[in-house]
Scaffold this active site. Structure first.
Site, PDB file in Angstrom:
ATOM      1  N   ARG A  92       8.689   1.199  -2.838  1.00 16.30           N
ATOM      2  CA  ARG A  92       9.383   2.155  -3.687  1.00 16.30           C
ATOM      3  C   ARG A  92       9.968   1.532  -4.950  1.00 16.30           C
ATOM      4  O   ARG A  92      10.010   2.178  -6.012  1.00 16.30           O
ATOM      5  CB  ARG A  92      10.474   2.873  -2.881  1.00 16.30           C
ATOM      6  CG  ARG A  92       9.920   4.022  -2.050  1.00 16.30           C
ATOM      7  CD  ARG A  92      10.940   4.568  -1.088  1.00 16.30           C
ATOM      8  NE  ARG A  92      11.074   3.718   0.091  1.00 16.30           N
ATOM      9  CZ  ARG A  92      11.812   4.038   1.156  1.00 16.30           C
ATOM     10  NH1 ARG A  92      12.485   5.174   1.177  1.00 16.30           N
ATOM     11  NH2 ARG A  92      11.881   3.233   2.194  1.00 16.30           N
ATOM     12  N   ALA A 137      -3.455   2.981   1.935  1.00 11.68           N
ATOM     13  CA  ALA A 137      -4.198   3.200   3.178  1.00 11.68           C
ATOM     14  C   ALA A 137      -5.466   3.992   2.873  1.00 11.68           C
ATOM     15  O   ALA A 137      -5.409   5.148   2.482  1.00 11.68           O
ATOM     16  CB  ALA A 137      -3.331   3.952   4.179  1.00 11.68           C
ATOM     17  N   LEU A 151      13.038  -1.977   1.491  1.00 15.89           N
ATOM     18  CA  LEU A 151      14.256  -1.916   0.684  1.00 15.89           C
ATOM     19  C   LEU A 151      14.600  -3.275   0.074  1.00 15.89           C
ATOM     20  O   LEU A 151      15.746  -3.712   0.087  1.00 15.89           O
ATOM     21  CB  LEU A 151      15.426  -1.365   1.499  1.00 15.89           C
ATOM     22  CG  LEU A 151      15.288   0.098   1.933  1.00 15.89           C
ATOM     23  CD1 LEU A 151      16.589   0.592   2.546  1.00 15.89           C
ATOM     24  CD2 LEU A 151      14.885   0.997   0.763  1.00 15.89           C
ATOM     25  N   PRO A 195       0.837  -1.202   0.000  1.00 16.24           N
ATOM     26  CA  PRO A 195       0.000   0.000   0.000  1.00 16.24           C
ATOM     27  C   PRO A 195       0.872   1.253   0.000  1.00 16.24           C
ATOM     28  O   PRO A 195       1.755   1.392   0.847  1.00 16.24           O
ATOM     29  CB  PRO A 195      -0.784  -0.112   1.316  1.00 16.24           C
ATOM     30  CG  PRO A 195      -0.662  -1.532   1.732  1.00 16.24           C
ATOM     31  CD  PRO A 195       0.644  -2.009   1.215  1.00 16.24           C
ATOM     32  N   ARG A 217      -1.039  -5.374   8.936  1.00 11.16           N
ATOM     33  CA  ARG A 217       0.315  -4.789   8.890  1.00 11.16           C
ATOM     34  C   ARG A 217       0.634  -4.210  10.256  1.00 11.16           C
ATOM     35  O   ARG A 217      -0.165  -3.456  10.825  1.00 11.16           O
ATOM     36  CB  ARG A 217       0.428  -3.695   7.829  1.00 11.16           C
ATOM     37  CG  ARG A 217       1.758  -2.925   7.910  1.00 11.16           C
ATOM     38  CD  ARG A 217       2.026  -2.055   6.712  1.00 11.16           C
ATOM     39  NE  ARG A 217       2.627  -2.849   5.623  1.00 11.16           N
ATOM     40  CZ  ARG A 217       3.240  -2.311   4.569  1.00 11.16           C
ATOM     41  NH1 ARG A 217       3.340  -0.995   4.432  1.00 11.16           N
ATOM     42  NH2 ARG A 217       3.762  -3.089   3.632  1.00 11.16           N
ATOM     43  N   GLN A 232      -6.049  -1.826   1.940  1.00 15.11           N
ATOM     44  CA  GLN A 232      -5.631  -1.602   3.316  1.00 15.11           C
ATOM     45  C   GLN A 232      -6.588  -0.605   3.965  1.00 15.11           C
ATOM     46  O   GLN A 232      -6.765   0.510   3.466  1.00 15.11           O
ATOM     47  CB  GLN A 232      -4.201  -1.059   3.369  1.00 15.11           C
ATOM     48  CG  GLN A 232      -3.656  -0.925   4.786  1.00 15.11           C
ATOM     49  CD  GLN A 232      -2.268  -0.292   4.806  1.00 15.11           C
ATOM     50  OE1 GLN A 232      -2.129   0.891   4.528  1.00 15.11           O
ATOM     51  NE2 GLN A 232      -1.260  -1.082   5.139  1.00 15.11           N
ATOM     52  N   TYR A 240       0.037   4.898  13.214  1.00 16.63           N
ATOM     53  CA  TYR A 240      -1.359   5.270  13.037  1.00 16.63           C
ATOM     54  C   TYR A 240      -2.191   4.679  14.171  1.00 16.63           C
ATOM     55  O   TYR A 240      -1.662   4.061  15.090  1.00 16.63           O
ATOM     56  CB  TYR A 240      -1.828   4.867  11.640  1.00 16.63           C
ATOM     57  CG  TYR A 240      -1.051   5.599  10.567  1.00 16.63           C
ATOM     58  CD1 TYR A 240      -0.941   6.990  10.582  1.00 16.63           C
ATOM     59  CD2 TYR A 240      -0.371   4.922   9.560  1.00 16.63           C
ATOM     60  CE1 TYR A 240      -0.202   7.681   9.626  1.00 16.63           C
ATOM     61  CE2 TYR A 240       0.370   5.599   8.604  1.00 16.63           C
ATOM     62  CZ  TYR A 240       0.452   6.971   8.651  1.00 16.63           C
ATOM     63  OH  TYR A 240       1.197   7.652   7.710  1.00 16.63           O
ATOM     64  N   CYS A 258       0.425   5.438  -0.346  1.00 17.59           N
ATOM     65  CA  CYS A 258      -0.457   6.593  -0.465  1.00 17.59           C
ATOM     66  C   CYS A 258      -0.079   7.435  -1.675  1.00 17.59           C
ATOM     67  O   CYS A 258       1.095   7.746  -1.888  1.00 17.59           O
ATOM     68  CB  CYS A 258      -0.396   7.436   0.797  1.00 17.59           C
ATOM     69  SG  CYS A 258      -1.140   6.641   2.236  1.00 17.59           S
TER      70      CYS A 258
END
Length: 356
Positions: A323, A57, A300, A23, A229, A99, A181, A25
């Protein structure tokens, strides 16, 4: 066959490979509504060959948005746009996941490229909520501590969001209990100073997440998997630990959760996080080894051989790409070539399958 390209089945859902788009954003919605950007973003990764895509999310309540630009699922009006993405994902053999999230005290912020700062009411912001009236950063307005009625509203918001997610056609649901969160805020003793049944002991701090799991499970058909998660550590003394994560994983497994998606950090603004290739993978391995619960590795992971090694050595069951997927939406197709695996390309792209 490379492990990365073996199917993965949970309950009644099978992923064609072990590559999951994490996920991420996009901060590109208006009033929680998706648009063409979201469709193209998820669609390109489905075309790129991912086995599962977890939609970013998605806020279960308007006050649960990280920014005013977040996707939402608190209203029926959100469903047509979500269904459009689901249909496209399925048409390319990618399992659609979502998510479900509530940002808690980290809500009401500007999008990253707009500064990322907390927004006041004069700038389109709103009052935030949390387990305790503790601000995330020193210069921010403290949140309101939720009372029991407020906690119940949160649980019901997750329940209603799950009902809408199933109606939209999503086949994997993930609860966001990481990155500082709301649900993570309840788990961590650094952000949860409550004196009631939702604070203090480990069992009390885990109570809300387990109640959310139970509420969501009532809205999900038995053949659909439920993931969670977590941030496996706060990277801060006195905070949530890897050992806590193992304890939590056992409880989640008992309560109908099918996989733990193991990230870290996010609850302490100044935490010293030792970022490096695969730095979060050991947490996924520890949970899998100690509990038998399936895990996802994230953080990563940037190369096909790296992802294959994680799976082949039993450190996780699936690989989540964030990423790297932004850099290369076609990572699965490129990884298959590198690992010597024959996979189907979209008909429209087959002319590029061979480099000859």
């Amino acid at each position: 066959m490379a492990q990365l390209f073996t199917p993965f089945t949970q309950r009644g859902i099978t992923l064609k490979n072990r590559i999951v788009i994490s996920p991420m954003c996009q901060y590109s919605a208006q009033d929680g509504l998706s648009n063409d950007w979201h469709l193209v973003h998820v669609g390109s990764r489905a075309v790129g060959g991912a086995g599962l895509l977890l939609l970013e999310a998605t806020a279960v309540a308007p006050e649960g948005r990280i920014t005013p630009d977040d996707l939402g699922i608190w209203h029926e009006e959100h469903l047509p746009g979500l269904r459009r993405m689901v249909e496209f994902l399925k048409s390319h053999g990618c399992v659609p996941g979502i998510q479900l999230a509530h940002a808690g005290r980290k809500a009401s912020h500007a999008s990253p490229w707009k500064g990322g700062h907390q927004l006041g009411p004069d700038a389109g912001g709103w009052s935030t909520v949390a387990p305790s009236a503790l601000a995330f950063a020193p210069n921010e307005t403290p949140p309101l501590a939720l009372d029991e009625a407020g906690i119940l509203r949160v649980t019901e918001a997750f329940r209603a969001a799950a009902r809408r997610a199933v109606a939209a056609g999503f086949e994997v649901l993930e609860i966001h209990a990481a990155h500082g969160y709301l649900l993570h805020q309840f788990l961590s003793p650094l952000s949860n100073h409550r004196p009631d049944a939702y604070g203090g002991s480990f069992e009390n701090r885990a109570r809300l997440l387990l109640e959310v799991v139970a509420a969501i499970r009532t809205e999900m058909p038995l053949h659909l998997p439920l993931w969670v998660r977590v941030s496996a550590t706060d990277w801060t003394e006195g905070g949530w630990t890897a050992e806590d994560t193992v304890r939590l994983a056992l409880l989640l497994k008992e309560n109908g959760v099918d996989l733990l998606d193991c990230s870290t950090g996010g609850n302490v603004a100044t935490a010293p996080i030792p970022v490096g290739p695969g730095y979060q993978v050991p947490f996924a391995e520890q949970v899998r080894r100690c509990t038998g619960l399936a895990t996802g590795a994230v953080g990563l992971i940037t190369a096909a051989q790296q992802a294959e090694h994680i799976l082949a050595t039993g450190q996780a069951d699936v690989i989540l790409l964030g990423r790297e997927s932004l850099r290369d939406p076609y990572f699965p197709l490129h990884a298959a070539r590198e690992l010597g695996v024959e996979v189907a390309w979209p008909d429209q792209y087959t002319r590029a399958k061979s480099r000859l």
